[in-house]
Scaffold this motif. Sequence first.
Motif, PDB file in Angstrom:
ATOM      1  N   ARG A   9      45.111  48.917  38.823  1.00 50.67           N
ATOM      2  CA  ARG A   9      44.451  49.595  37.709  1.00 50.67           C
ATOM      3  C   ARG A   9      44.151  48.622  36.567  1.00 50.67           C
ATOM      4  N   ARG A  10      45.116  47.748  36.259  1.00 55.49           N
ATOM      5  CA  ARG A  10      44.914  46.784  35.166  1.00 55.49           C
ATOM      6  C   ARG A  10      43.745  45.834  35.475  1.00 55.49           C
ATOM      7  N   PHE A  11      43.637  45.395  36.721  1.00 54.23           N
ATOM      8  CA  PHE A  11      42.540  44.517  37.112  1.00 54.23           C
ATOM      9  C   PHE A  11      41.203  45.236  36.919  1.00 54.23           C
ATOM     10  N   ALA A  12      41.114  46.494  37.352  1.00 53.99           N
ATOM     11  CA  ALA A  12      39.877  47.267  37.211  1.00 53.99           C
ATOM     12  C   ALA A  12      39.513  47.435  35.736  1.00 53.99           C
ATOM     13  N   GLU A  13      40.519  47.676  34.887  1.00 51.48           N
ATOM     14  CA  GLU A  13      40.256  47.815  33.449  1.00 51.48           C
ATOM     15  C   GLU A  13      39.741  46.510  32.859  1.00 51.48           C
ATOM     16  N   GLU A  14      40.393  45.399  33.213  1.00 53.43           N
ATOM     17  CA  GLU A  14      39.987  44.094  32.682  1.00 53.43           C
ATOM     18  C   GLU A  14      38.572  43.721  33.108  1.00 53.43           C
TER      19      GLU A  14
END
Length: 187
Positions: free
Chosen positions: A131-136
């Motif tokens: 999820r963090r990768f997708a947000e970044e």
Amino acid sequence: MGYWLVIDLEATTEEGGWPVEHMEIIEIGASLVNAGGHEIDHFQRFVKPIRRPNLTRFCRQLTHISQADVDSAATLPVVWPQFERWLAPHHPRLHGWGSWGDYDCQQLRQDWQRHGLSSHLQSLPHLNLKRRFAEERQLPRPVGLNAALQLAGMGFNGQQHRALNDARNTARLLPLVMVERGATRNT
């Protein structure tokens, strides 16, 4: 200088998948890294499933884990204390742990409860790195690990769907997410 732990699990499954409550861990892989993504230490063990001891053909083909690998392994109540002993010297410097998605965290919490196990990880924050990768990257939706590596200009190292390889490849993405957010310092 702090560390992050990246964990990946392989579990019993069938084509189309099973609900988490029906799955059992068959392999634990963990990569302990500094904020720059450099591995400090690692852990890998096969785990013998109890409720469904025979791996499905789909599971064997997906993970490249043989029936003999799990037959000769110890059960989770034996393997998890080995993991905790391995992690203990690193715990004072551990900022948190992450995995590619929430599955690994859900599976661990379920199995800790099912087997009456405790873990130092319960007191640390868990990061859903998918999820963090997708947000970044401002992606419309989260992507798989291999796709994320490709988006980051990297290739997958090793055999996919093997716990330690998946954990190490996930750890390679950790600095991209953490440094951009300022969540950790480069070490």
